[in-house]
Design a protein around this motif. Structure first.
Motif, short mmCIF file in Angstrom:
data_model
loop_
_atom_site.label_atom_id
_atom_site.label_comp_id
_atom_site.label_asym_id
_atom_site.label_seq_id
_atom_site.Cartn_x
_atom_site.Cartn_y
_atom_site.Cartn_z
N MET A 1 35.82 -75.03 22.72
CA MET A 1 37.09 -74.47 22.33
C MET A 1 38.11 -74.41 23.46
SD MET A 1 37.68 -73.58 19.33
CE MET A 1 37.14 -72.98 17.79
N PRO A 2 37.74 -74.04 24.71
CA PRO A 2 38.72 -73.97 25.78
C PRO A 2 39.38 -75.32 26.04
CG PRO A 2 36.70 -72.89 26.47
CD PRO A 2 36.42 -73.53 25.16
N ALA A 3 38.67 -76.42 25.85
CA ALA A 3 39.25 -77.75 26.07
C ALA A 3 40.32 -78.04 25.02
CB ALA A 3 38.17 -78.81 26.06
N ASP A 4 40.11 -77.56 23.81
CA ASP A 4 41.09 -77.77 22.74
C ASP A 4 42.38 -77.00 23.04
OD1 ASP A 4 39.39 -79.41 21.35
OD2 ASP A 4 38.58 -77.78 20.10
N ASN A 5 42.25 -75.79 23.55
CA ASN A 5 43.44 -75.00 23.89
C ASN A 5 44.21 -75.65 25.03
OD1 ASN A 5 43.04 -73.06 21.98
ND2 ASN A 5 41.93 -71.67 23.33
N SER A 6 43.49 -76.19 25.99
CA SER A 6 44.14 -76.85 27.11
C SER A 6 44.90 -78.09 26.65
CB SER A 6 43.09 -77.23 28.16
OG SER A 6 43.67 -78.00 29.18
N MET A 7 44.29 -78.86 25.77
CA MET A 7 44.95 -80.07 25.26
C MET A 7 46.15 -79.70 24.39
SD MET A 7 43.15 -83.17 23.32
CE MET A 7 43.40 -84.70 24.10
N LEU A 8 46.00 -78.67 23.59
CA LEU A 8 47.09 -78.22 22.73
C LEU A 8 48.28 -77.72 23.56
CD1 LEU A 8 48.08 -77.71 19.86
CD2 LEU A 8 47.06 -75.43 19.99
N SER A 9 48.00 -76.96 24.60
CA SER A 9 49.08 -76.46 25.45
C SER A 9 49.76 -77.61 26.20
CB SER A 9 48.57 -75.40 26.42
OG SER A 9 47.67 -75.97 27.34
N THR A 10 48.99 -78.62 26.59
CA THR A 10 49.58 -79.79 27.26
C THR A 10 50.50 -80.54 26.31
OG1 THR A 10 47.62 -80.00 28.66
CG2 THR A 10 49.06 -81.92 28.50
N LEU A 11 50.05 -80.77 25.09
CA LEU A 11 50.89 -81.45 24.10
C LEU A 11 52.14 -80.64 23.76
CD1 LEU A 11 48.22 -82.94 21.65
CD2 LEU A 11 49.67 -84.16 23.28
N LEU A 12 51.96 -79.33 23.66
CA LEU A 12 53.10 -78.46 23.38
C LEU A 12 54.12 -78.52 24.53
CD1 LEU A 12 54.37 -76.43 21.46
CD2 LEU A 12 53.14 -74.63 22.67
N MET A 13 53.62 -78.52 25.76
CA MET A 13 54.51 -78.61 26.93
C MET A 13 55.25 -79.94 26.97
SD MET A 13 55.77 -77.10 29.44
CE MET A 13 54.85 -75.87 30.28
N LEU A 14 54.58 -81.04 26.65
CA LEU A 14 55.24 -82.35 26.60
C LEU A 14 56.31 -82.38 25.51
CD1 LEU A 14 52.28 -84.82 27.17
CD2 LEU A 14 54.23 -84.41 28.67
N ALA A 15 56.01 -81.78 24.36
CA ALA A 15 57.00 -81.74 23.27
C ALA A 15 58.22 -80.92 23.68
CB ALA A 15 56.36 -81.15 22.01
N VAL A 16 58.01 -79.79 24.34
CA VAL A 16 59.13 -78.96 24.80
C VAL A 16 59.96 -79.71 25.84
CG1 VAL A 16 59.70 -76.86 26.09
CG2 VAL A 16 58.04 -76.78 24.23
N MET A 17 59.29 -80.41 26.75
CA MET A 17 60.02 -81.19 27.77
C MET A 17 60.81 -82.33 27.14
SD MET A 17 57.23 -81.21 30.88
CE MET A 17 57.96 -82.61 31.65
N GLY A 18 60.24 -82.99 26.14
CA GLY A 18 60.95 -84.06 25.43
C GLY A 18 62.18 -83.52 24.71
N LEU A 19 62.03 -82.38 24.06
CA LEU A 19 63.15 -81.76 23.36
C LEU A 19 64.25 -81.35 24.35
CD1 LEU A 19 64.34 -80.67 20.70
CD2 LEU A 19 63.18 -78.51 21.19
N ALA A 20 63.86 -80.77 25.47
CA ALA A 20 64.84 -80.38 26.49
C ALA A 20 65.56 -81.60 27.04
CB ALA A 20 64.15 -79.61 27.61
N PHE A 21 64.85 -82.68 27.29
CA PHE A 21 65.45 -83.92 27.78
C PHE A 21 66.49 -84.43 26.78
CE2 PHE A 21 65.41 -88.58 28.15
CZ PHE A 21 65.76 -88.71 29.49
N TRP A 22 66.14 -84.41 25.50
CA TRP A 22 67.06 -84.90 24.48
C TRP A 22 68.30 -83.99 24.39
CZ3 TRP A 22 68.65 -82.97 19.64
CH2 TRP A 22 69.36 -83.88 18.85
N LEU A 23 68.09 -82.67 24.41
CA LEU A 23 69.21 -81.74 24.29
C LEU A 23 70.13 -81.76 25.51
CD1 LEU A 23 67.53 -78.59 22.69
CD2 LEU A 23 69.25 -80.08 21.66
N LEU A 24 69.57 -81.94 26.70
CA LEU A 24 70.37 -81.85 27.92
C LEU A 24 70.98 -83.17 28.36
CD1 LEU A 24 68.14 -79.39 29.97
CD2 LEU A 24 70.26 -78.88 28.75
N LEU A 25 70.35 -84.29 28.02
CA LEU A 25 70.84 -85.57 28.53
C LEU A 25 71.33 -86.52 27.44
CD1 LEU A 25 68.18 -86.27 31.29
CD2 LEU A 25 70.48 -85.41 31.58
N ILE A 26 70.52 -86.77 26.47
CA ILE A 26 70.85 -87.81 25.49
C ILE A 26 71.95 -87.36 24.52
CG2 ILE A 26 69.92 -89.20 23.59
CD1 ILE A 26 67.27 -89.24 25.14
#
Length: 131
Positions: A1-26
């Motif tokens: 289970m801890p590995a799943d939480n780590s992977m989920l938080s990593t994917l969530l962080m990438l999605a947030v960074m992608g959204l921020a990139f789109w909102l701030l630059l593109i």
């Protein structure tokens, strides 16, 4: 289970960074490009504009990709439409040109010069430094 939480938080962080990139630059870049296209499509002969180089001019003719602009009476140049930055109000103008200025300038350039005329066929006179 801890590995799943780590992977989920990593994917969530990438999605947030992608959204921020789109909102701030593109997104702002797309808005600016759309506003520039609207400005260029609304231009017509007689409109005062400023180019990206800071040259204030009056549009004389519009082509598909270029515009002929008059930067002072009788002086025209061709620029890309993309080089037109914005329209200029009369209140922003520091100097005003009219047709009388163009007539005076034309008279000044057509008058003959006074003084000796250079002749490349004659050798230079060392005493007077003329030919």
């Amino acid at each position: 289970m801890p590995a799943d939480n780590s992977m989920l938080s990593t994917l969530l962080m990438l999605a947030v960074m992608g959204l921020a990139f789109w909102l701030l630059l593109i997104r702002p870049a797309q808005r600016k490009q759309k506003a520039q296209q609207e400005l260029v499509s609304n231009l017509g002969p007689g409109t005062r504009v400023m180019t990206t180089a800071g040259v204030m001019a009056t549009i004389r003719e519009l082509g598909e990709r270029t515009a002929v602009v008059e930067i002072s009476p009788g002086v025209e140049m061709t620029v890309l439409k993309q080089a037109i930055m914005r329209t200029v109000d009369a209140a922003e103008e520091e100097f005003e040109y009219d047709d009388e200025d163009a007539d005076v300038a034309a008279e000044l350039t057509t008058e003959p010069l006074d003084g000796p005329v250079f002749d490349p066929e004659r050798p230079l006179d060392p005493d007077t430094k003329t030919n």
